[in-house]
Write a protein that holds these residues in place. Structure first.
Motif, PDB file in Angstrom:
ATOM      1  N   ILE A  66      -0.205  12.671  -0.460  1.00  0.00           N
ATOM      2  CA  ILE A  66       0.255  11.637  -1.386  1.00  0.00           C
ATOM      3  C   ILE A  66       0.005  12.128  -2.812  1.00  0.00           C
ATOM      4  CG2 ILE A  66      -0.105   9.272  -2.198  1.00  0.00           C
ATOM      5  CD1 ILE A  66      -0.961   8.611   0.727  1.00  0.00           C
ATOM      6  N   VAL A  67       1.087  12.265  -3.581  1.00  0.00           N
ATOM      7  CA  VAL A  67       0.938  12.732  -4.965  1.00  0.00           C
ATOM      8  C   VAL A  67       1.053  11.584  -5.962  1.00  0.00           C
ATOM      9  CG1 VAL A  67       1.629  15.105  -4.514  1.00  0.00           C
ATOM     10  CG2 VAL A  67       3.379  13.416  -5.100  1.00  0.00           C
ATOM     11  N   ASP A  68       1.645  10.478  -5.517  1.00  0.00           N
ATOM     12  CA  ASP A  68       1.731   9.305  -6.387  1.00  0.00           C
ATOM     13  C   ASP A  68       1.872   8.065  -5.522  1.00  0.00           C
ATOM     14  OD1 ASP A  68       1.752   7.851  -8.722  1.00  0.00           O
ATOM     15  OD2 ASP A  68       3.751   8.488  -9.369  1.00  0.00           O
ATOM     16  N   ALA A  69       1.339   6.969  -6.001  1.00  0.00           N
ATOM     17  CA  ALA A  69       1.443   5.686  -5.305  1.00  0.00           C
ATOM     18  C   ALA A  69       1.467   4.588  -6.353  1.00  0.00           C
ATOM     19  CB  ALA A  69       0.276   5.495  -4.351  1.00  0.00           C
ATOM     20  N   LYS A  70       2.375   3.664  -6.176  1.00  0.00           N
ATOM     21  CA  LYS A  70       2.489   2.519  -7.074  1.00  0.00           C
ATOM     22  C   LYS A  70       2.725   1.270  -6.243  1.00  0.00           C
ATOM     23  CE  LYS A  70       4.065   4.910 -11.141  1.00  0.00           C
ATOM     24  NZ  LYS A  70       3.596   4.462 -12.420  1.00  0.00           N
ATOM     25  N   PHE A  71       2.584   0.155  -6.904  1.00  0.00           N
ATOM     26  CA  PHE A  71       2.836  -1.112  -6.225  1.00  0.00           C
ATOM     27  C   PHE A  71       3.418  -2.102  -7.214  1.00  0.00           C
ATOM     28  CE2 PHE A  71      -1.171  -1.789  -8.243  1.00  0.00           C
ATOM     29  CZ  PHE A  71      -1.191  -3.133  -8.566  1.00  0.00           C
ATOM     30  N   ASP A  72       4.172  -3.040  -6.678  1.00  0.00           N
ATOM     31  CA  ASP A  72       4.707  -4.158  -7.446  1.00  0.00           C
ATOM     32  C   ASP A  72       4.250  -5.400  -6.699  1.00  0.00           C
ATOM     33  OD1 ASP A  72       6.181  -5.634  -9.302  1.00  0.00           O
ATOM     34  OD2 ASP A  72       7.976  -5.579  -8.057  1.00  0.00           O
ATOM     35  N   ALA A  73       3.444  -6.235  -7.336  1.00  0.00           N
ATOM     36  CA  ALA A  73       2.865  -7.374  -6.623  1.00  0.00           C
ATOM     37  C   ALA A  73       2.854  -8.632  -7.475  1.00  0.00           C
ATOM     38  CB  ALA A  73       1.438  -7.045  -6.191  1.00  0.00           C
ATOM     39  N   ARG A  74       3.023  -9.739  -6.784  1.00  0.00           N
ATOM     40  CA  ARG A  74       2.764 -11.057  -7.332  1.00  0.00           C
ATOM     41  C   ARG A  74       1.831 -11.716  -6.334  1.00  0.00           C
ATOM     42  NH1 ARG A  74       8.308 -13.513  -7.053  1.00  0.00           N
ATOM     43  NH2 ARG A  74       8.027 -12.291  -5.243  1.00  0.00           N
ATOM     44  N   SER A  82      -4.411  -2.226  -6.629  1.00  0.00           N
ATOM     45  CA  SER A  82      -4.751  -1.335  -7.731  1.00  0.00           C
ATOM     46  C   SER A  82      -5.766  -0.286  -7.299  1.00  0.00           C
ATOM     47  CB  SER A  82      -5.290  -2.157  -8.913  1.00  0.00           C
ATOM     48  OG  SER A  82      -5.697  -1.333  -9.969  1.00  0.00           O
ATOM     49  N   VAL A  83      -6.841  -0.730  -6.669  1.00  0.00           N
ATOM     50  CA  VAL A  83      -7.879   0.189  -6.198  1.00  0.00           C
ATOM     51  C   VAL A  83      -7.306   1.114  -5.120  1.00  0.00           C
ATOM     52  CG1 VAL A  83     -10.081   0.334  -4.954  1.00  0.00           C
ATOM     53  CG2 VAL A  83      -9.807  -1.304  -6.823  1.00  0.00           C
ATOM     54  N   MET A  84      -6.517   0.559  -4.217  1.00  0.00           N
ATOM     55  CA  MET A  84      -5.928   1.350  -3.134  1.00  0.00           C
ATOM     56  C   MET A  84      -5.094   2.511  -3.677  1.00  0.00           C
ATOM     57  SD  MET A  84      -3.110   0.185  -0.266  1.00  0.00           S
ATOM     58  CE  MET A  84      -1.779   0.173  -1.491  1.00  0.00           C
ATOM     59  N   THR A  85      -4.238   2.227  -4.657  1.00  0.00           N
ATOM     60  CA  THR A  85      -3.381   3.292  -5.176  1.00  0.00           C
ATOM     61  C   THR A  85      -4.187   4.376  -5.886  1.00  0.00           C
ATOM     62  OG1 THR A  85      -2.895   1.966  -7.159  1.00  0.00           O
ATOM     63  CG2 THR A  85      -1.282   1.890  -5.344  1.00  0.00           C
ATOM     64  N   GLU A  86      -5.314   4.009  -6.465  1.00  0.00           N
ATOM     65  CA  GLU A  86      -6.192   5.006  -7.083  1.00  0.00           C
ATOM     66  C   GLU A  86      -6.812   5.902  -6.015  1.00  0.00           C
ATOM     67  OE1 GLU A  86      -7.413   5.454 -10.692  1.00  0.00           O
ATOM     68  OE2 GLU A  86      -5.295   4.916 -10.514  1.00  0.00           O
ATOM     69  N   LYS A 143      -3.995  -0.847 -12.167  1.00  0.00           N
ATOM     70  CA  LYS A 143      -3.593   0.544 -12.311  1.00  0.00           C
ATOM     71  C   LYS A 143      -2.445   0.803 -11.342  1.00  0.00           C
ATOM     72  CE  LYS A 143      -8.091   1.973 -13.779  1.00  0.00           C
ATOM     73  NZ  LYS A 143      -9.437   1.849 -13.355  1.00  0.00           N
ATOM     74  N   ASN A 144      -1.512   1.613 -11.770  1.00  0.00           N
ATOM     75  CA  ASN A 144      -0.396   2.044 -10.923  1.00  0.00           C
ATOM     76  C   ASN A 144       0.567   0.916 -10.561  1.00  0.00           C
ATOM     77  OD1 ASN A 144      -1.578   4.709 -10.784  1.00  0.00           O
ATOM     78  ND2 ASN A 144      -3.069   3.778  -9.412  1.00  0.00           N
ATOM     79  N   ALA A 145       0.620  -0.117 -11.378  1.00  0.00           N
ATOM     80  CA  ALA A 145       1.591  -1.182 -11.143  1.00  0.00           C
ATOM     81  C   ALA A 145       2.963  -0.668 -11.569  1.00  0.00           C
ATOM     82  CB  ALA A 145       1.222  -2.426 -11.939  1.00  0.00           C
ATOM     83  N   GLY A 146       3.952  -0.971 -10.774  1.00  0.00           N
ATOM     84  CA  GLY A 146       5.318  -0.545 -11.076  1.00  0.00           C
ATOM     85  C   GLY A 146       5.985  -0.016  -9.822  1.00  0.00           C
ATOM     86  N   THR A 147       7.117   0.630 -10.012  1.00  0.00           N
ATOM     87  CA  THR A 147       7.873   1.164  -8.890  1.00  0.00           C
ATOM     88  C   THR A 147       8.035   2.667  -9.062  1.00  0.00           C
ATOM     89  OG1 THR A 147       9.987   0.786  -9.998  1.00  0.00           O
ATOM     90  CG2 THR A 147       9.158  -1.003  -8.629  1.00  0.00           C
ATOM     91  N   LEU A 148       8.442   3.313  -7.995  1.00  0.00           N
ATOM     92  CA  LEU A 148       8.775   4.735  -8.021  1.00  0.00           C
ATOM     93  C   LEU A 148      10.219   4.874  -7.573  1.00  0.00           C
ATOM     94  CD1 LEU A 148       5.673   6.443  -6.327  1.00  0.00           C
ATOM     95  CD2 LEU A 148       6.430   6.731  -8.684  1.00  0.00           C
ATOM     96  N   ILE A 162       4.116  -8.124  -2.038  1.00  0.00           N
ATOM     97  CA  ILE A 162       3.844  -6.788  -2.549  1.00  0.00           C
ATOM     98  C   ILE A 162       4.869  -5.791  -2.033  1.00  0.00           C
ATOM     99  CG2 ILE A 162       2.240  -6.262  -0.665  1.00  0.00           C
ATOM    100  CD1 ILE A 162       0.612  -4.623  -2.752  1.00  0.00           C
ATOM    101  N   SER A 163       5.175  -4.825  -2.864  1.00  0.00           N
ATOM    102  CA  SER A 163       5.941  -3.651  -2.463  1.00  0.00           C
ATOM    103  C   SER A 163       5.070  -2.449  -2.795  1.00  0.00           C
ATOM    104  CB  SER A 163       7.260  -3.558  -3.229  1.00  0.00           C
ATOM    105  OG  SER A 163       8.091  -4.645  -2.918  1.00  0.00           O
ATOM    106  N   VAL A 164       4.995  -1.505  -1.864  1.00  0.00           N
ATOM    107  CA  VAL A 164       4.207  -0.290  -2.054  1.00  0.00           C
ATOM    108  C   VAL A 164       5.159   0.898  -2.026  1.00  0.00           C
ATOM    109  CG1 VAL A 164       2.416   1.190  -1.051  1.00  0.00           C
ATOM    110  CG2 VAL A 164       2.125  -1.287  -1.032  1.00  0.00           C
ATOM    111  N   PHE A 165       4.968   1.821  -2.967  1.00  0.00           N
ATOM    112  CA  PHE A 165       5.815   3.003  -3.113  1.00  0.00           C
ATOM    113  C   PHE A 165       4.923   4.244  -3.078  1.00  0.00           C
ATOM    114  CE2 PHE A 165       7.423  -0.568  -5.466  1.00  0.00           C
ATOM    115  CZ  PHE A 165       8.744  -0.663  -5.048  1.00  0.00           C
TER     116      PHE A 165
END
Length: 149
Positions: A55-63, A73-77, A21-26, A44-47
């Motif tokens: 915090i109104v939105d949070a996303k991440f990009d990870a390999r 995923s859980v963290m951003t939720e 959940k919330n994978a991607g960038t901002l 990982i990158s966290v946005f």
């Protein structure tokens, strides 16, 4: 830990890893940071998007490994709607969950409970905490890449 509980935890981690959940960038992130676990290869990158100190939105990009991606995923939720102070408290609580020598009480229905199994594999704790460390760096405005080493 019972086999049934361990299986449930594994299911939650695998589900978040396969369908994060919330994978991607901002593009309009107010805070962001990068993290790296050189031993495991997790990156990982966290946005984070803020409204004041909330915090109104949070996303991440990870390999990375299943644990790292699932944890992000859980963290951003968990982060959505939290103040910066509450987010930092969640980070501290998660690290305690994984590293405390004391018995930790966490509601079984809380998704963070899925990571209790990581306690049995100390070398994987860095995989699970990397997203949270990267979040902290983002919230602190750090330009230095977070590393687990």
């Amino acid at each position: 830990m019972s086999i049934e509980l361990r299986d449930l935890y594994q299911e939650i981690v695998l589900e978040h890893s396969r369908n994060p959940k919330n994978a991607g960038t901002l593009d309009d992130a107010d805070a962001e940071a990068k993290g790296n676990n050189p031993l495991c290869g997790d990156r990982i990158s966290v946005f984070v998007k803020l409204d004041g100190d909330r915090i109104v939105d949070a996303k991440f990009d990870a390999r990375g490994c299943a644990i790292s991606v699932a944890c992000a995923s859980v963290m951003t939720e968990i982060l959505r709607g939290k103040t910066l102070k509450e987010a930092k408290a969640e980070h501290a609580r998660f690290v305690d969950l994984l590293t405390s020598k004391e018995a930790i009480s966490i509601p079984e229905d809380e998704e963070l409970s899925a990571f209790m199994g990581v306690r049995e594999f100390p070398t994987r704790i860095k995989c699970a905490t990397l997203p949270w460390q990267t979040l902290s760096a983002a919230l602190d405005g750090s330009d230095i890449e977070v590393t687990t080493e």
